[in-house]
Scaffold this active site. Structure first.
Site, short mmCIF file in Angstrom:
data_model
loop_
_atom_site.label_atom_id
_atom_site.label_comp_id
_atom_site.label_asym_id
_atom_site.label_seq_id
_atom_site.Cartn_x
_atom_site.Cartn_y
_atom_site.Cartn_z
N ARG A 192 80.33 55.55 -69.56
CA ARG A 192 80.47 56.59 -70.57
C ARG A 192 79.23 56.54 -71.46
NH1 ARG A 192 81.97 56.98 -75.46
NH2 ARG A 192 82.95 55.05 -76.05
N ASN A 212 72.43 46.19 -70.39
CA ASN A 212 73.11 46.94 -69.34
C ASN A 212 72.56 46.52 -67.99
OD1 ASN A 212 74.68 49.11 -68.15
ND2 ASN A 212 72.78 50.28 -67.95
N HIS A 224 71.92 48.11 -64.21
CA HIS A 224 71.85 49.41 -63.53
C HIS A 224 71.44 49.18 -62.07
CE1 HIS A 224 71.36 53.70 -62.98
NE2 HIS A 224 70.22 53.43 -62.38
C1 GAR Z 1 77.48 48.30 -60.79
O1 GAR Z 1 76.79 48.55 -59.59
C2 GAR Z 1 76.62 48.70 -61.98
O2 GAR Z 1 75.26 48.43 -61.79
C3 GAR Z 1 76.88 50.19 -62.04
O3 GAR Z 1 78.25 50.33 -61.79
C4 GAR Z 1 78.67 49.27 -60.94
C5 GAR Z 1 79.84 48.59 -61.58
O4 GAR Z 1 80.44 47.66 -60.72
N1 GAR Z 1 76.48 50.72 -63.31
C6 GAR Z 1 75.91 51.90 -63.49
O5 GAR Z 1 75.71 52.68 -62.58
C7 GAR Z 1 75.55 52.23 -64.93
N2 GAR Z 1 74.50 53.20 -64.97
P1 GAR Z 1 81.39 46.54 -61.29
O6 GAR Z 1 82.43 47.26 -62.15
O7 GAR Z 1 82.03 45.93 -60.07
O8 GAR Z 1 80.57 45.58 -62.08
#
Ligand code: GAR
Length: 220
Positions: A96, A112, A114
């Site tokens: 979010r 964060n 990414h």
């Molecule tokens: C991860 O790959 C993270 O890098 C990505 O969501 C996934 C969460 O996995 N985040 C983004 O894309 C943010 N821009 P998780 O809930 O198993 O950690």
């Protein structure tokens, strides 16, 4: 390390929570300079909430729809984090957009992960876009958070190869495994006070390892 010397960390999630799991595992190590004290989820059914509960970590659910304005939702998150004594916030699959006030309040205390080698492929569908672009290296980035989505001083990156015949799922799994190594490593550096932001660059105080051999930078 004594509990007083460890930085108190809050983790923001929206879903699966596998990166949260990696941070919880790191935080359980006695010499790790941070402990996870609170997990805040934007979704009541996030799988990560059960992971936190299993680890005995407090959880809060702060759904956007409970608030008229994004700012109010974010202020509730800040209140919960501060009530828990949080000093550093980690976004781990938090899907979010944050308000300017939240990002400013936690400036240089908000990181964060990414799933791309930023500044390539900010936003969603990073693995499909990497495959479509034909890049031969892909990976993940841990960075301090700034207002513009998926931007901010880079603390660390891990690269993985893109292999012939890769599917989006295969590439995503390879990147995720790298995230699980990179994120605790970067949190160790930040919580240990070894990262300073100077001129919007994250400078890391550690002796240089063999730079040529690195696929994870900075090296552990
Ligand atoms: C991860 O790959 C993270 O890098 C990505 O969501 C996934 C969460 O996995 N985040 C983004 O894309 C943010 N821009 P998780 O809930 O198993 O950690």
């Amino acid at each position: 390390m004594s509990s007083a010397a460890r930085k108190k960390v809050g983790v923001l999630i929206s879903g699966r929570g596998s990166n949260l799991q990696a941070l919880l595992a790191a935080g359980a190590e006695p010499d790790f300079p941070a402990e996870i004290v609170l997990v805040v989820s934007s979704k009541p059914d996030a799988q990560g909430l059960a992971r936190a509960a299993r680890a005995g970590v407090a959880t809060r659910v702060v759904p956007r729809r409970d608030f008229a304005r994004r700012e109010d939702c974010d202020a509730a998150m800040t209140a919960a984090l501060e009530e828990a004594g949080v000093e550093l916030v980690c976004m781990a699959g938090f899907m979010r957009l944050l308000s300017a006030a939240f990002v400013a309040h936690w400036r240089d205390r908000l990181i964060n992960v990414h799933p791309s080698l930023l500044p390539l492929f900010p936003g969603l569908d990073t693995h499909a876009r990497a495959l479509a672009a034909g890049v031969k290296l892909h990976g993940c980035t841990v960075h301090f958070v700034r207002l513009e989505m998926d931007s901010g001083p880079i603390v660390g990156q891990a690269a993985v190869p893109v292999l012939p015949g890769d599917t989006e799922d295969a590439l995503a799994a390879r990147v995720l495994a790298a995230e699980h190594r990179l994120y605790p490593h970067c949190l160790r550096l930040v919580a240990g006070g070894r990262v300073k932001v100077v001129d919007e660059m994250a400078a890391i105080a550690e002796p240089g390892a063999d730079a040529g051999a690195r696929i994870l930078n900075p090296a552990p």
